[in-house]
Design an enzyme around this catalytic site. Structure first.
Site, PDB file in Angstrom:
ATOM      1  N   HIS A 210       0.831  -1.211   0.000  1.00 23.54           N
ATOM      2  CA  HIS A 210       0.000   0.000   0.000  1.00 23.54           C
ATOM      3  C   HIS A 210       0.861   1.254   0.000  1.00 23.54           C
ATOM      4  CE1 HIS A 210       0.829  -0.744   4.274  1.00 23.54           C
ATOM      5  NE2 HIS A 210       0.717   0.561   4.412  1.00 23.54           N
ATOM      6  N   ASP A 212       0.782   4.946   1.889  1.00 27.21           N
ATOM      7  CA  ASP A 212       0.095   5.579   3.024  1.00 27.21           C
ATOM      8  C   ASP A 212      -0.703   6.817   2.607  1.00 27.21           C
ATOM      9  OD1 ASP A 212       1.038   3.601   4.653  1.00 27.21           O
ATOM     10  OD2 ASP A 212       2.746   4.752   5.403  1.00 27.21           O
ATOM     11  N   HIS A 266       4.882   0.063   0.100  1.00 26.39           N
ATOM     12  CA  HIS A 266       5.485  -0.896   1.053  1.00 26.39           C
ATOM     13  C   HIS A 266       4.470  -1.916   1.548  1.00 26.39           C
ATOM     14  CE1 HIS A 266       3.863   2.466   3.448  1.00 26.39           C
ATOM     15  NE2 HIS A 266       3.533   1.537   4.337  1.00 26.39           N
ATOM     16  N   ARG A 276       4.575  -9.550  16.937  1.00 26.09           N
ATOM     17  CA  ARG A 276       5.331  -8.360  16.499  1.00 26.09           C
ATOM     18  C   ARG A 276       4.594  -7.109  17.001  1.00 26.09           C
ATOM     19  NH1 ARG A 276       5.061  -4.546  12.077  1.00 26.09           N
ATOM     20  NH2 ARG A 276       6.870  -4.515  10.684  1.00 26.09           N
TER      21      ARG A 276
HETATM   22  O1  LIG Z   1       4.338  -1.941  11.047  1.00 24.20           O
HETATM   23  C1  LIG Z   1       4.953  -1.692  10.010  1.00 24.20           C
HETATM   24  O2  LIG Z   1       6.129  -2.031   9.824  1.00 24.20           O
HETATM   25  C2  LIG Z   1       4.277  -0.941   8.891  1.00 24.20           C
HETATM   26  C3  LIG Z   1       2.853  -0.609   9.113  1.00 24.20           C
HETATM   27  C4  LIG Z   1       2.303   0.226   8.005  1.00 24.20           C
HETATM   28  O3  LIG Z   1       2.622   0.067   6.867  1.00 24.20           O
HETATM   29  C5  LIG Z   1       1.339   1.275   8.333  1.00 24.20           C
HETATM   30  O4  LIG Z   1       0.978   1.442   9.501  1.00 24.20           O
HETATM   31  O5  LIG Z   1       0.934   1.996   7.389  1.00 24.20           O
HETATM   32 FE   LIG Z   2       1.923   1.781   5.684  1.00 19.32          FE
END
Ligand SMILES: O=C(O)CCC(=O)C(=O)O
Ligand SMILES: [Fe+2]
Length: 297
Positions: A210, A212, A266, A276
């Site tokens: 996606h 952001d 990403h 995690r």
């Molecule tokens: O937790 C992560 O490493 C990325 C999370 C993510 O892509 C987001 O919160 O937009």
């Molecule tokens: Fe993200």
């Protein structure tokens, strides 16, 4: 005559010995060339596969510039803040102290102990109170009374939470040359908990690629603070920039941040084992999308 025959015989027997030596030399030569080619290939493969931020490295500061996308032009532009010429992905270790990390990890675990998704992804948003619970979200600030809330989220712990967000904001403004008065915290800013449980709702599918800025609109700079270690607390779950396969291996205290547009697509790999924990802290240049510090305390 006899002498002549003897010399001829000697000469004949020397000839193959010379050939043999030349043969040996050329074998050694070819093996050396082959070895050099193999070595160069191995170095190339290793460099290609080396993560952008391996867990084993302590990274004081690493920045990689990328060309800014035009995504930001679809929204109001804020001079000296909206990414235009400097877009990048950055990683920093050592920004947050051990005791701050400890406090944040406890805040997250305390909150998640009151909820948690049926699927593999849970969020806790201390600004709005949103907490994943089963297949939906509850508001923890409404679900619990004042005394329960003070037990879970003490005033001191909340101060640390604000301090850490400010430290991260400082790293972002510093790296991107933005005046801190022009950059605001935006929503969602939240703790995340990811496991290998199969998805129960769409919100559990954290592994999709996606952008952001496309997903959240208000984001201009995204930052992440990792609260657990890839390779020991969990397996899988690395953060990957899709275009160049730049991979960040999460580890306790590692901060990564990047401009939020499509220059930085990403995803998070599926967690295959363990849990995690991380925190997403998002920033906007648009004061209209600014959020206050937490509703609680
Ligand atoms: O937790 C992560 O490493 C990325 C999370 C993510 O892509 C987001 O919160 O937009
Ligand atoms: Fe993200």
């Amino acid at each position: 005559m006899k002498q002549f025959k003897k010399m001829k015989k000697q000469k004949q027997s020397k000839k193959p010995a010379g050939d043999q030596a030349r043969y040996k030399t050329s074998i050694i030569y070819y093996l050396a060339v082959l070895g050099a080619v193999f070595g160069a290939w191995l170095i190339f493969v290793c460099l290609e596969n080396k993560a952008f931020a391996p867990r084993s490295d302590f990274i004081t500061s690493k920045i990689k510039q990328v060309s800014c996308s035009s995504d930001y032009k679809k929204y109001p532009i804020f001079e000296k803040c909206t990414p235009a010429t400097l877009c990048a992905r950055c990683v920093k270790d050592g920004l947050i102290s051990e005791s701050e990390l400890d406090t944040l990890t406890n805040l997250a675990k305390n909150g998640f102990s009151y909820g948690g998704s049926f699927g593999g992804a849970s969020i806790l948003d201390l600004h709005s109170g949103a907490l994943s619970a089963g297949g939906k979200f509850i508001n923890i600030y409404q679900a619990l009374n004042e005394s329960q809330l003070s037990d879970l989220f003490s005033g001191d712990a909340m101060k640390v939470y604000e301090k850490v967000k400010n430290k991260i904001k400082g790293a972002v403004t510093n790296e991107f040359g933005v005046d801190p008065v022009n950059l605001f915290l935006t929503k969602p800013t939240f703790f995340s908990k990811m496991t290998s449980k199969p998805a129960y709702t769409k919100h559990d599918e954290y592994w999709h690629s996606h952008i952001d800025k496309v997903q959240y609109g208000s984001f201009d700079y995204t930052s992440l603070l990792y609260l657990s270690d890839y390779g020991s607390d969990f397996e899988g779950g690395r953060f990957v920039f899709d275009d160049k396969n730049d991979t960040i291996e999460p580890k306790l205290g590692r901060v990564s941040f990047f401009t939020s547009g499509s220059e930085n697509p990403h995803h998070v790999e599926k967690v295959i084992d363990g849990t995690r924990y991380a925190m997403t802290v998002s920033f906007t240049c648009d004061p209209k999308h600014s959020i206050e510090n937490s509703l609680w305390q």
